[in-house]
Design an enzyme around this catalytic site. Structure first.
Site, PDB file in Angstrom:
ATOM      1  N   ASP A 190      40.147  50.639  27.000  1.00  0.00           N
ATOM      2  CA  ASP A 190      38.894  49.960  27.990  1.00  0.00           C
ATOM      3  C   ASP A 190      39.903  48.782  28.733  1.00  0.00           C
ATOM      4  OD1 ASP A 190      35.692  49.447  27.598  1.00  0.00           O
ATOM      5  OD2 ASP A 190      36.932  47.967  28.271  1.00  0.00           O
ATOM      6  N   ASN A 198      35.514  43.565  39.432  1.00  0.00           N
ATOM      7  CA  ASN A 198      34.285  43.903  40.352  1.00  0.00           C
ATOM      8  C   ASN A 198      33.874  43.019  41.003  1.00  0.00           C
ATOM      9  OD1 ASN A 198      34.481  46.745  40.282  1.00  0.00           O
ATOM     10  ND2 ASN A 198      32.972  46.881  38.428  1.00  0.00           N
ATOM     11  N   HIS A 203      33.397  46.230  44.180  1.00  0.00           N
ATOM     12  CA  HIS A 203      33.205  47.720  43.582  1.00  0.00           C
ATOM     13  C   HIS A 203      34.686  48.533  43.901  1.00  0.00           C
ATOM     14  CE1 HIS A 203      31.283  50.852  41.712  1.00  0.00           C
ATOM     15  NE2 HIS A 203      30.717  49.859  40.814  1.00  0.00           N
ATOM     16  N   ASP A 207      37.235  50.372  41.898  1.00  0.00           N
ATOM     17  CA  ASP A 207      37.535  51.789  41.836  1.00  0.00           C
ATOM     18  C   ASP A 207      38.977  52.044  42.022  1.00  0.00           C
ATOM     19  OD1 ASP A 207      34.811  52.630  41.574  1.00  0.00           O
ATOM     20  OD2 ASP A 207      34.564  53.428  43.319  1.00  0.00           O
ATOM     21  N   GLU A 233      34.968  51.999  32.720  1.00  0.00           N
ATOM     22  CA  GLU A 233      36.263  51.829  32.684  1.00  0.00           C
ATOM     23  C   GLU A 233      36.964  52.236  31.353  1.00  0.00           C
ATOM     24  OE1 GLU A 233      34.101  50.095  31.617  1.00  0.00           O
ATOM     25  OE2 GLU A 233      34.617  48.067  30.686  1.00  0.00           O
TER      26      GLU A 233
END
Ligand SMILES: Nc1nc2c(ncn2[C@@H]2O[C@H](COP(=O)(O)OP(=O)(O)OP(=O)(O)O)[C@@H](O)[C@H]2O)c(=O)[nH]1
Length: 331
Positions: A190, A198, A203, A207, A233
């Site tokens: 994680d 973010n 965002h 990505d 994630e």
């Protein structure tokens, strides 16, 4: 059954499959019904040209799946090399009153897959034509299946595929030698403080970090390790045949490699990992609970670290198979 009904039946059979190996088996069955070959098989080689899977069907015998100790005869190797050198789709070889035809099913940097048919008669024009049609349908449908199993953003396997893959791990480890110190491992990874990434960079930037993360996962792990994006994630890795030390070394290498993702003016990216040893007699949801508890421990103890579940149980820091908290949504 008329020939057209027969073909329709085979097409219907292909397209009802949702598993790559069952699809391959359907293809072999269709070839057997149409050509009555001496033997037909699908051989998969990895990027290093090592055989990783063979599914074969001989006349009158049941289907055989092999993942280990696959023997590829010299003559077959030579034919496959010839196909690759001259970029052919197929090749027919005559030998000892038999004919063997080789057909390329899939070619990529990660793996090559071939259909190999041995016959005692050279196939006629119409039979060759039908085989070609079958192979086109097989290839189109297997691309669709691969798309359905792939996470769109990262190209890793998606969560839906995980269950199918872990079932194969159960089957593959059923006969493990007790003296073997190697094992199979499940790790949940994680990204740390991904929300902050973010929120501060956007965002789209988030990505991009996920795409870099998948690249680093591919570079760090072996061809045969299975990499999944579970959503958000969160990533899951299934590693086969490693000692605990080897597994820890690979995950620590991942921790280091991930820190090379430095973009904008943000701090280097870090990840936390939780790992458990695959146990053949333990339900996969329980195994995921264990890896998740280990991940939770990593998160609560400074992040940017790897925790093995059995070590926190031994230290009395987690209760066996009991999840108090967890970030991962179970099935
Ligand atoms: N960019 C991007 N963000 C996603 C995607 N899926 C989930 N997220 C975001 O991932 C973030 C996950 O945040 P949290 O679960 O709070 O965890 P975290 O900030 O990583 O904190 P820790 O795990 O405790 O270190 C949320 O902001 C989600 O909106 C995605 O596909 N792309």
């Amino acid at each position: 059954m008329s020939i057209s009904n027969n073909i329709l039946h085979h097409i219907e059979n292909f397209t009802s499959q949702r598993d790559k190996e069952l699809l391959a088996f359907s293809l072999l069955k269709s070839i057997r019904d149409i050509l009555s070959p001496i033997r037909t098989s699908i051989l998969t080689l990895n990027g290093q040209d090592e055989p990783t899977m063979e599914i074969s069907l001989s006349n009158g015998e049941s289907c055989e799946y092999r993942y280990q100790d696959i023997r590829v005869p010299e003559s077959t190797r030579a034919s496959l090399d010839y196909i690759n050198t001259w970029h052919l789709d197929e090749l027919m070889k005559a030998h000892d009153d038999q004919y063997t035809s080789f057909h390329v099913l899939q070619q990529s940097r990660q793996q090559n897959q071939y259909l190999i048919i041995t016959l005692d008669n050279k196939p006629g024009r119409s039979e060759s034509y039908i085989i070609k049609g079958m192979l086109s349908i097989y290839s189109n449908f297997s691309s669709l299946l691969a798309e359905a199993q792939t996470d769109e953003l990262t190209g890793l396997m998606n969560r839906k595929t995980f269950e199918e893959s872990i079932v194969k791990l159960y089957q593959g480890s059923a006969f493990k030698d007790d003296n073997d110190t190697r094992s199979n491992w499940i790790a949940i990874i994680d990204i740390d403080h991904f929300k902050v990434i973010n929120d501060s960079a956007g965002h789209l930037y988030g990505d991009e970090v996920l795409i870099h993360m998948s690249r680093i996962l591919r570079q760090t792990f072996r061809q045969d390790d299975m990499l999944f994006r579970f959503g958000g994630e969160e990533f899951v890795i299934l590693m086969r045949d490693l000692t605990r030390e080897q597994c820890a070394t690979m995950l620590n290498a991942l921790l280091t490699n991930v820190q090379s993702i430095v973009m904008n003016n943000l701090s280097p990216i870090t990840i936390s990992a939780g790992v458990c040893e695959f146990q053949n007699d333990t339900f996969h949801v329980t195994l995921m609970d264990q890896a998740d508890q280990a991940l939770y421990y990593s998160k609560k103890n400074g992040r940017n670290r790897v925790t093995f579940y059995d070590e926190i149980v031994a230290a009395g820091l987690a209760k066996s198979n009991h999840v108090e908290h967890g970030d991962i949504d179970l099935f």
